[in-house]
Scaffold this motif. Structure first.
Motif, PDB file in Angstrom:
ATOM      1  N   THR A   1      -0.062   5.970   3.273  1.00 11.66           N
ATOM      2  CA  THR A   1       0.973   5.989   4.751  1.00 11.66           C
ATOM      3  C   THR A   1       1.698   4.890   4.745  1.00 11.66           C
ATOM      4  OG1 THR A   1      -1.123   4.569   6.079  1.00 11.66           O
ATOM      5  CG2 THR A   1      -1.336   6.810   5.425  1.00 11.66           C
TER       6      THR A   1
ATOM      7  N   VAL B   1      -3.049  -1.385   7.963  1.00 15.05           N
ATOM      8  CA  VAL B   1      -4.783  -1.091   8.239  1.00 15.05           C
ATOM      9  C   VAL B   1      -5.683  -1.108   6.772  1.00 15.05           C
ATOM     10  CG1 VAL B   1      -3.002   0.922   9.557  1.00 15.05           C
ATOM     11  CG2 VAL B   1      -4.349   1.490   7.553  1.00 15.05           C
TER      12      VAL B   1
ATOM     13  N   ALA C   1     -12.490   0.954   2.085  1.00 16.78           N
ATOM     14  CA  ALA C   1     -11.729   2.667   2.318  1.00 16.78           C
ATOM     15  C   ALA C   1     -10.787   2.835   3.428  1.00 16.78           C
ATOM     16  CB  ALA C   1     -13.192   3.431   2.768  1.00 16.78           C
TER      17      ALA C   1
ATOM     18  N   PRO D   1      -9.225   3.214   6.467  1.00 16.00           N
ATOM     19  CA  PRO D   1      -9.127   3.803   7.671  1.00 16.00           C
ATOM     20  C   PRO D   1      -8.721   5.224   7.475  1.00 16.00           C
ATOM     21  CG  PRO D   1      -8.156   1.709   7.875  1.00 16.00           C
ATOM     22  CD  PRO D   1      -8.227   1.950   6.391  1.00 16.00           C
ATOM     23  N   LEU D   2      -7.777   5.529   7.415  1.00 14.66           N
ATOM     24  CA  LEU D   2      -6.841   6.693   7.727  1.00 14.66           C
ATOM     25  C   LEU D   2      -7.284   7.599   6.505  1.00 14.66           C
ATOM     26  CD1 LEU D   2      -3.324   5.212   8.674  1.00 14.66           C
ATOM     27  CD2 LEU D   2      -4.495   6.412  10.172  1.00 14.66           C
TER      28      LEU D   2
ATOM     29  N   LYS E   1      -9.395   7.214   3.375  1.00 16.36           N
ATOM     30  CA  LYS E   1     -10.632   7.373   3.072  1.00 16.36           C
ATOM     31  C   LYS E   1      -9.902   6.667   1.488  1.00 16.36           C
ATOM     32  CE  LYS E   1     -12.196   8.139   7.201  1.00 16.36           C
ATOM     33  NZ  LYS E   1     -12.124   7.089   7.648  1.00 16.36           N
TER      34      LYS E   1
END
Lengths: 871, 119
Positions: free
Chosen positions: B68, B72, B88, B90-91, B93
């Protein structure tokens, strides 16, 4: 359902396609249309339906649920939205056929339509038989057949206190249930010496009678109705019975059987039976090859008229196949199983096969316990074959016994009637059934077909099998057996049905909930190390079970003594990012903020504060579907600053980031709306404040509508409330999204207190038994017994857990604290709200925005799958 | 003083991360919560994510999620598969091994990995 002008229905269809005309749109008529569509006939023929009733086909079998469960006429509909349009079927409701001219092949309707047909199908059903007693037409006499009958009975019952039903058969007891449901002092008068004389034997009838009387219905058997007595105004006052007694009653419902409606067929010269019924052959063709008859109006090839829906559906499919042409495979209709299982006045009754033991040499195996109202009889042939049986009070074994009929059961028959624990071995499961055994009798689906749907067609669960085979989509009585079969087949097929939550836990979420609850575990680490899979113990866990367990711990916090705040101690490390920062992460790593606006009601001052905060922090602002305001584009270090302003203005966390109660929408209700019947805004606020912060397996949405116009769209919510003149109706299991589902009515006309108590129980039962990320809509479809089971548990307390569920909710309500206010008060928790641990004041440079329509939106980020850093 | 990835848990002091321009002091070991990560701004403007697992071991990998482009990964949940710890995203996974930054769900994707030490 537009009705074109008669001119459009001239003798010739301009398209030149053949025309199929269906007369009658009841349950069987609709099944026929579906079968026509399945065979592709609707694509190549014009199909016209003439329907006498003012509404399309509905579920007549469950008519009583209108009284017992508050099911609305719309909910009883059997016609899927858009079905007629999708298949090009022309449906004329409220316009029955009045004449058939077989020479010119024309049907005429009451409104004057004249429609030429190539094929005519009569599905005219039956009419209620009313014995020719004096006074039978008096004001206050009713029959029980249609929704209009039900509405008329309901209206008249407002003015009387007692009612009598003539007929103690299946429909009679249904009608008695309806009168009981209306609060009348109810009597049933049956001419035969027992109730349900066709289906059950004397013993079963006696057991049924005890149970029915236990529910406050007075039963009179072995007496006939001689006269309906009336007052001077011609209104019903009661009945004179054949034993000379008088039975006072404010209204009378005749439910003494039905007769085939064959008048249209008679008038056009089709063959009819001596005692009624349109004569058909095994293809359901009448004496005119262009005319078919199906359902209760037909006299089947075996010389019987079938008054049940399952044989009617079979006839519908047979006729559709015959019309589709010689290529459509399938057997004809030469007779049907008349087995029935139903719940009458709350008493389970089932009969199947040769229930009365009429076959030569038939013997009975009997178990009867008058104390519990359980009666089971099996009829066994001289060679040990199971021929039939009667079950009253406990029909659990029906799903297995009926398909076994005609074969020698794999265990001794006495073991099939004894209750578990009284010498009976382990209950005989559905896996013992032969492949030919019919599991769903409504749609004639065999065990073999269900197994094939799983093994060959890749269905991975009950919902897929229902879609693929139609099994379980009729009366639903086979759903439990269906679930067991699907599981067994999945397992047998090498698909290991690992119901475990994730690679760390072999248990389901519901099982973990029970472990946490009973052992009072308060730590994820303990749970993983003691109850995780062997190879996961001592490990890190995973991103699936951590938030799921955190949610369970949060739900049970008040009773297990865990911290209430989701960011305390070990729990903090378990939370998904959104819960960790009490905000919703968006695609570029920025967060959105949603303050709670209970019921969607907000003062101008608070609205201004939201506007000022959004302006001051440069946030993109959007109004949500749940009547709140979402503020996008906050950097993690801005979150506490934003919330300090919001909390100071009286806002609380809206939990938009959590698997928790989101919103309770409302319409404006009786305070402002001229249609409103209750104060829906107040109720929505009360509910939102009661359930705010409640952690659940998935998000929870709710709405309250102030009247039946349903402006708040409550029926698309996990729990929805609709005001009625006398209280509230509670709907559960609704959903929007990708798989919309209308909510089911759980209970109706509830007081404020009753409503809240029921929602308390419903939510806690859901939280206790649902899988991870399973919305109420899916949960309701999945759990064995479905809505009925949930109603038994939360309304009738069948598991004896309602006190506990209510106590849990009370503890939640008492322990609620605003997570954001608490976080702002705690310097430890505030420390995590920085972009960089080594540069606390520096914003994340990847969070960038560009302008769009006077606001911001995320700047598209460069994406590269690998990153190389010199080391 | 040690420079192993998956730094043993016994040490307390200052966590340091090695970049192209040398060792960079990041935070105190006490600043790290077991099971979670923090983001670190590197001198060249890049970002790293430093994690402490439930046993107290430390790891550092790139913070920018390659799927992405968002920084994050430090906010992801930790897990372990076959004894190997991962985070993992958070966006979407995807999982990234903490030891070497390789994506466990897509062989074509990886983030950088950084040596750590505690002094």
């Amino acid at each position: 359902m537009t009705t074109p002008t008669p001119a459009a229905f001239g003798a010739v269809d301009r398209t030149g396609r053949p025309t199929v005309v269906l007369v009658g749109h009841g349950m069987v008529g609709q099944r026929f249309l579906e079968a026509l569509a399945e065979h592709g006939v609707t694509a190549r023929a014009r199909v016209v339906v003439l329907c006498e009733e003012p509404r399309p086909a509905y579920d007549r079998v469950h008519l009583t649920s209108y009284f017992s469960e508050g099911t609305s006429p719309q909910e009883l509909s059997l016609v899927e939205d858009g079905f007629m349009a999708r298949h090009g079927v022309e449906l004329h409701v409220g316009d029955p056929a009045v004449a058939v001219d077989r020479d010119s092949r024309t049907v005429t309707s009451r409104s004057g339509l004249s429609i030429s047909y190539d094929t005519l199908v009569l599905a005219t059903g039956s009419y209620p038989f009313v014995p020719p007693v004096p006074g039978k037409d008096a004001e206050g006499c009713f029959v029980y057949r249609t929704i209009e009958d039900v509405l008329a009975i309901e209206a008249y019952a407002q003015g009387v206190t007692s009612g009598a039903v003539v007929g103690g058969g299946l429909l009679g007891l249904e009608a008695a249930g309806a009168l009981r449901g209306l609060g009348l002092d109810t009597h049933v008068v049956e001419f035969a010496p027992r109730l349900m004389p066709v289906q059950v034997d004397d013993g079963g009838g006696a057991a049924l009678r005890r149970s029915v009387e236990g529910l406050g219905v007075t039963v009179h058997t072995g007496v006939g109705t001689q006269e309906i007595t009336t007052d001077d105004a011609g209104r019903v006052t009661g009945m004179a019975l054949s034993d000379g007694s008088e039975l006072p009653a404010g209204m009378v419902v005749f439910s003494a059987g039905v007769r085939p409606r064959d008048d249209l067929a008679r008038a056009c010269g089709l063959d009819v039976g001596e005692r009624g019924g349109i004569v058909v052959d095994a293809s359901c063709r009448t004496s005119d090859p262009a005319v078919f008859a199906i359902g209760e109006c037909a006299l089947a090839a075996d010389g019987r008229v079938y008054g049940l829906v399952a044989p009617g559906n079979e006839m519908a499919e047979t006729a559709a196949r015959a019309i589709a042409g010689p290529d459509a495979p399938g057997a004809g209709f030469t007779g049907a199983d008349t087995s029935t299982k139903l719940k009458l006045l709350g008493v389970d009754v089932a009969s199947f096969g040769d229930a009365h033991g009429t076959a030569d040499g038939a013997l009975d195996v009997l178990y009867s316990d008058s104390r519990s109202g359980v009666y089971r009889k099996l009829v066994i042939g001289s060679d040990g074959t199971l021929l039939g049986g009667v079950l009253v009070g406990d029909v659990e074994s029906y799903g297995v016994l009926r398909p076994l009929t005609g074969s020698v059961p794999p265990v001794a028959p006495e073991h099939l009637v004894l209750p578990a624990g009284a010498g009976a071995p382990v209950a005989l499961g559905p896996t013992a059934l032969p492949d030919e055994a019919v599991i769903c009798s409504c749609h004639n689906v065999s065990k073999g077909a269900i197994r094939s749907a799983v093994a060959d067609q890749g269905c991975a669960g009950v919902p897929e099998v229902k879609k693929c085979t139609k099994a379980g989509t009729g009366c639903g009585s086979c759903l439990k057996v269906l679930g067991q079969l699907v599981d067994a087949e999945l397992e047998a097929g090498g698909v290991e049905v690992d119901r475990g939550l994730c690679p760390c836990f072999g248990q389901t979420r519901a099982e973990l909930y029970e472990i946490v609850r009973t052992l009072r575990l308060t730590s994820y680490r303990d749970l993983l190390d003691r109850h995780g899979r062997e190879d996961a113990r001592g490990g890190e866990g995973c991103e699936v079970c951590k938030p799921a367990v955190a949610s369970v711990l949060a739900s049970l916090a008040p009773v297990i003594g865990a911290s209430v705040h989701v960011l305390d101690g070990e729990q903090a490390a378990l939370q998904d990012t959104n819960d960790h920062f009490l905000a919703n992460m968006q695609k570029n790593g920025s967060y959105s903020v949603v303050p709670r606006i209970p019921g969607g009601e907000i003062t101008p001052e608070k609205l201004i504060v939201i506007g000022e905060v959004a302006r001051d922090f440069g946030l993109y602002t959007k109004i949500t579907g749940g009547q709140r305001i979402d503020l996008f584009g906050a950097r993690v270090e801005q979150l506490p600053l934003i919330w300090a302003r919001l909390v100071a203005a009286g806002f609380e966390s809206g939990h938009a980031y959590g698997k928790a109660l989101r919103t309770v929408k409302s319409c404006v209700g009786s305070t402002w709306c001229r249609f409103g019947v209750q104060d829906s805004v107040r109720m929505a606020i009360d509910l939102e404040l009661r359930y705010r912060g409640l952690r659940a397996p998935h998000k929870l949405k709710s709405a309250v509508s102030g009247c039946a116009r349903e402006c708040a769209e409550a029926q698309s919510k996990d729990f929805g409330v609709i005001a009625t003149a006398s209280g509230w109706n509670l709907y559960v299991g609704g959903n929007g999204g990708a798989t919309p589902r209308h909510a089911d009515l759980l209970a109706k006309d509830l007081s404020d207190a009753e409503l809240v108590r029921l929602i308390d129980r419903f939510l806690m039962f859901y939280i206790r038994t649902a899988d991870r990320l399973e919305r109420t809509s899916v949960w309701l479809e999945r759990i064995p017994g479905g809505l009925d089971h949930v109603r038994d548990v939360v309304v009738h307390d069948s598991l004896g857990i309602c006190d506990e569920l209510e106590a849990l909710m009370a503890a939640h309500v008492a322990g609620y604290r605003d997570e954001w206010a608490d976080t702002l008060d705690d310097p430890e928790r505030l420390r995590r709200f920085v972009s960089f641990v080594n540069a606390p004041g520096t914003p994340d440079p990847t969070v960038r925005f560009v302008p769009e329509r006077d606001q911001i939106r995320p700047e598209p980020l460069p994406v590269a799958l690998t990153e190389t850093v010199p080391v | 003083m040690t420079t192993l990835t998956g730094l043993a848990p016994v040490l307390t002091g200052t966590v340091e991360l090695r970049t192209s321009s040398g060792w960079l002091a990041v935070c105190a070991t006490a600043d790290l919560e077991p099971g979670r990560g923090v983001a670190v701004l590197l001198p060249d403007g890049a970002q790293a994510a430093v994690f402490k697992d439930s046993t107290g071991r430390l790891y550092a990998i790139g913070n920018v999620d390659p799927f992405t482009g968002a920084g994050v990964l430090c906010h992801g949940l930790l897990g372990s598969a076959g004894g190997r710890p991962y985070v993992a995203s958070p966006l979407l996974k995807q999982r990234f091994a903490l030891a070497d930054g390789r994506c466990l769900d897509d062989d074509a994707a990886a983030v950088a990995s950084y040596p750590l030490r505690v002094s």
